[in-house]
Design an enzyme around this catalytic site. Structure first.
Site, PDB file in Angstrom:
ATOM      1  CD  GLU A   1      -2.604  -1.819   0.411  1.00 44.81           C
ATOM      2  OE1 GLU A   1      -2.615  -1.035  -0.898  1.00 44.81           O
ATOM      3  OE2 GLU A   1      -3.125  -2.973   0.533  1.00 44.81           O
TER       4      GLU A   1
ATOM      5  NE  ARG B   1       0.051   7.856  -5.940  1.00 43.35           N
ATOM      6  CZ  ARG B   1      -1.117   7.704  -5.549  1.00 43.35           C
ATOM      7  NH1 ARG B   1      -1.613   7.118  -6.766  1.00 43.35           N
ATOM      8  NH2 ARG B   1      -1.553   8.031  -4.615  1.00 43.35           N
TER       9      ARG B   1
ATOM     10  N   GLY C   1     -12.535   6.569 -18.224  1.00 40.95           N
ATOM     11  CA  GLY C   1     -13.744   6.949 -18.436  1.00 40.95           C
ATOM     12  C   GLY C   1     -14.526   7.204 -19.714  1.00 40.95           C
TER      13      GLY C   1
ATOM     14  CG  ASP D   1      -3.556  -1.677  -7.722  1.00 43.42           C
ATOM     15  OD1 ASP D   1      -2.223  -1.767  -6.934  1.00 43.42           O
ATOM     16  OD2 ASP D   1      -4.254  -1.227  -7.359  1.00 43.42           O
TER      17      ASP D   1
ATOM     18  CD1 TRP E   1      -1.547   2.924  -2.046  1.00 43.60           C
ATOM     19  CD2 TRP E   1      -0.987   3.370  -3.907  1.00 43.60           C
ATOM     20  NE1 TRP E   1      -1.850   1.703  -2.634  1.00 43.60           N
ATOM     21  CE2 TRP E   1      -1.422   1.791  -4.066  1.00 43.60           C
ATOM     22  CE3 TRP E   1      -0.653   3.742  -5.266  1.00 43.60           C
ATOM     23  CZ2 TRP E   1      -1.475   0.980  -5.174  1.00 43.60           C
ATOM     24  CZ3 TRP E   1      -0.459   2.907  -6.694  1.00 43.60           C
ATOM     25  CH2 TRP E   1      -1.046   1.654  -6.234  1.00 43.60           C
TER      26      TRP E   1
ATOM     27  CG  ASP F   1      -4.671  -8.286  -0.141  1.00 43.88           C
ATOM     28  OD1 ASP F   1      -4.903  -7.419  -1.441  1.00 43.88           O
ATOM     29  OD2 ASP F   1      -3.785  -8.803   0.137  1.00 43.88           O
TER      30      ASP F   1
END
Length: 529
Positions: free
Chosen positions: A189, A241, A258, A353, A407, A466
Site C-alpha cells: 500500500e 509517486r 472513463g 496497480d 497511497w 487485503d
C-alpha cells in the site's frame, strides 16, 4: 542525452487464495480473471515490443502471494478448466447470435482473444513466472518484491520481528523464484513509517516506492520534490509517486479509463443472459457472476447500464492510441518544464496497480503498448527507464528522512484502520506476540519444527492488508472476515498444541496442504532482532 526520465511501475498483487478443500470458491477466480485480462495481455505487449526492436523499460512488482499462486499446479489446472469454459461459452455465443451482426462480431472477437490466450498459456506450459523472467533477464523488465503477504507495515511496527518477517520472507522467496536477490520493494500500500528503511537495508534492498507526500514532507525538504529519488541515511533510495500522471491514468472520473469508447466493466454476459442459458457458466449454486464477456461500452458519463451502446474494439483501440499520445505529450511538457527548473534531468514515477491494465480498464495493455512505441519513435524529450537502471546511472542524490505515508485515502493509515476493520488488530497483535515467543523455541522433533513453521505461515496470511481493505470497501466482506478468523484460529491452535507438546499431526498435514505458501520458511525469523 534526454531531458528527463519516465518510469512506469506496475504493482502485480493478489491475496493468496487457494482452496484445495473445495471444488469451487468464487474468490479463486480473482487470479483466473487477472491471468486472462492482465498478465497474459501484458506478456503479449512485451513480446510484441521485443519482436519489433523496441528496447522498452518497465518496473513491475510481483508479490509473493501472486508468484506462489501462479506457480501452483492445482491453480494452474483450475485455470486451464476456467479458460476452457470461457472458450466453450464464447463458441456458444457465436452460434446463439447468428442473426445479431454486431454481437456476433464481438463474440468472434472474444473467441480469437481467448484462442491467443490459450496459445500463450500452453506455450509457457502454464508457467507465467518464467515468461516474465525472460524479460528481466534481457533487462527490459525490472521485477521487484513486496511484503511477504502484503502486510500493512506501519500498523505492526510495535513488533519489529513481525515487520522483519514480512520483508525477509519476501526477499528469500524472491531469490528462490528468480535466482537473484531483489533490488527494490513496493512497500505494501506504499505505506512507510520512519525507521523502516533500516530493515530494508539489512535485507539487502536498494530502493522502495512510497507515495508522493512521503517524499514532499521529508526532512530536510527535498530540493527536487518527487522528481528525483532521495537517499535515506541507510543508503536505501525512496521513489515517490507523481500525482499528475497518476490521476491522468487512474481516475475513471477525470482520467482516461472513463472514455465513452472504452468497454463497460459492470455490464457482463453473466448478468445479462437468460438464466437457463447462462446457468452452466455461472456459480455451481446457481448465483450469477461475471464471465468476462462484455458487449457494451461506457457510452457516456452518467449513462445507466440499460443505456449502454455496443462496444467496438476498433474505436476503443483508436482511443487508447490517442490517450497514449496525450500522455506522452503531457510527459514531454512536464519533463521540459522540470528540467528548466531543476537544471538536471527529472524522473517522473508513474506507479499503478497492474490489474488496472486489462481487468478494470480493458484497453490498458493497448495503452501501454502504444505509449512505449510512441515514446520510442515519436519523441526525444524523455527516456523510459526502470528504477534499477535509473539508480545505477544516477548514484548521487540528496539524503533525507521520508515522512510517514501511504497511497490510501487521505494519504495515511485510516483506510486500513477504521470502524469496519479495527477489530482485527488486537487479534493480530496478540498473535504476533505469541509468534515472537515461539521464535525463541528449539523444536523437540521434526513435527514441532513443522508446526512452528506453519504457525509463521498462518500469522503472515492473517496479516494480509487485503482483508482490512476488503472490509473497508464493503465487497466480499464475509470472505475477508472468514480468512482473517481462520488463519488466526489455526495459529492459536498450533500455539496451544506446541506449548502442550500434543501436536495433531493429521490436522497439521491438512493445514500445510491448504496454506502451502513459503515452503522454505524458517520460524526463527521471529527471534528478537
Amino acid at each position: 542525452m534526454p531531458s528527463g526520465y519516465v518510469a512506469l511501475v506496475l504493482h502485480a498483487h493478489l491475496p493468496f487464495v487457494r482452496h484445495p478443500e473445495s471444488d469451487y470458491v468464487l474468490e479463486e477466480e480473482w487470479l483466473y480473471e487477472a491471468i486472462t485480462e492482465t498478465y497474459i495481455p501484458l506478456l503479449h505487449v512485451f513480446e510484441g515490443l521485443k519482436r519489433d526492436g523496441i528496447d522498452f523499460k518497465i518496473t513491475m512488482s510481483m508479490t509473493p502471494p501472486l508468484v506462489s499462486m501462479l506457480r501452483d499446479p492445482l491453480l494452474q489446472e483450475r485455470y486451464d478448466e476456467h479458460l476452457a469454459k470461457l472458450e466453450e461459452l464464447v463458441e456458444k455465443e457465436i452460434e446463439h447470435n447468428e442473426q445479431n451482426g454486431h454481437v456476433r462480431y464481438l463474440a468472434e472477437y472474444y473467441a480469437h482473444e481467448f484462442n491467443q490466450i490459450r496459445h500463450t498459456w500452453e506455450r509457457y506450459k502454464g508457467d507465467l513466472i518464467t515468461a516474465f523472467k525472460q524479460f528481466q533477464d534481457s533487462n527490459n523488465l525490472e521485477i521487484i518484491t513486496c511484503g511477504a503477504t502484503h502486510g500493512y507495515l506501519p500498523l505492526m511496527k510495535m513488533y519489529p520481528q513481525a515487520v522483519w518477517a514480512q520483508i525477509k520472507v519476501a526477499c528469500e522467496h524472491y531469490e528462490d523464484t528468480f535466482g537473484r536477490p531483489p533490488k527494490g520493494i513496493w512497500l505494501p500500500e506504499c505505506a512507510y513509517y520512519e525507521g523502516l528503511e533500516r530493515m530494508l537495508a539489512d535485507a539487502g534492498l536498494r530502493y522502495f516506492l512510497t507515495d508522493g507526500h512521503g517524499i514532499l514532507y521529508a526532512r530536510p525538504r527535498p530540493r527536487f520534490g518527487t522528481y528525483a529519488p532521495i537517499f535515506t541515511e541507510t543508503g536505501v533510495a525512496a521513489f515517490g509517486r507523481d500525482h499528475e500522471c497518476s490521476q491522468q491514468v487512474w481516475s475513471s472520473e477525470v482520467g482516461y479509463p472513463g472514455a465513452g469508447e472504452y468497454r463497460e466493466f459492470y455490464k457482463d454476459l453473466g448478468w445479462e443472459a437468460e438464466y437457463d442459458y447462462i446457468k452452466p457458466y455461472i456459480m455451481p449454486n446457481g448465483q450469477r457472476k461475471n464471465t468476462g464477456i462484455k458487449y457494451h461500452k461506457i457510452t457516456g458519463r452518467g449513462a445507466g447500464l440499460s443505456d449502454k451502446a455496443l462496444y467496438d474494439p476498433y474505436w476503443a483501440k483508436e482511443k487508447a492510441a490517442e490517450h497514449a499520445g496525450n500522455f506522452m505529450y503531457n510527459r514531454e511538457r512536464q519533463v521540459e518544464n522540470l528540467y528548466n527548473l531543476m537544471q538536471r534531468p527529472p524522473i517522473v514515477v508513474s506507479p499503478y496497480d497492474a490489474e488496472l491494465f486489462g481487468h478494470w480498464w480493458y484497453e490498458g495493455p493497448w495503452f501501454i503498448d502504444y505509449l512505449f512505441r510512441k515514446s520510442w519513435h515519436d519523441q526525444g524529450t524523455y527516456q523510459m527507464t526502470h528504477l534499477a537502471d535509473y539508480l545505477r546511472e544516477n548514484p548521487m542524490q540528496q539524503v533525507c528522512r521520508p515522512s510517514q505515508s501511504s497511497w490510501g485515502y487521505k494519504g495515511f493509515h485510516e483506510y486500513w484502520l477504521n470502524e469496519t476493520n479495527a477489530w482485527i488488530y488486537p487479534h493480530l497483535h496478540k498473535a504476533a506476540e505469541r509468534m515472537i515467543e515461539l521464535g525463541r523455541r528449539e523444536p523437540a522433533d521434526e513435527l514441532e519444527w513443522k508446526a512452528l513453521n506453519q504457525a509463521a505461515r498462518e500469522l503472515l496470511l492473517a496479516q494480509s492488508s487485503d482483508w482490512a481493505f476488503i472490509m473497508r470497501t464493503g465487497t466480499m466482506v464475509p470472505y475477508a472476515v472468514r480468512r482473517t478468523r481462520s488463519h488466526l484460529m489455526r495459529f492459536h491452535k498450533l500455539y496451544d498444541e506446541i506449548n502442550e507438546g500434543k501436536i495433531d499431526s493429521g490436522w497439521l498435514e491438512k493445514v500445510e496442504e491448504i496454506d502451502n505458501i513459503f515452503p522454505n520458511i524458517n520460524y526463527r525469523l521471529y527471534r528478537p532482532l
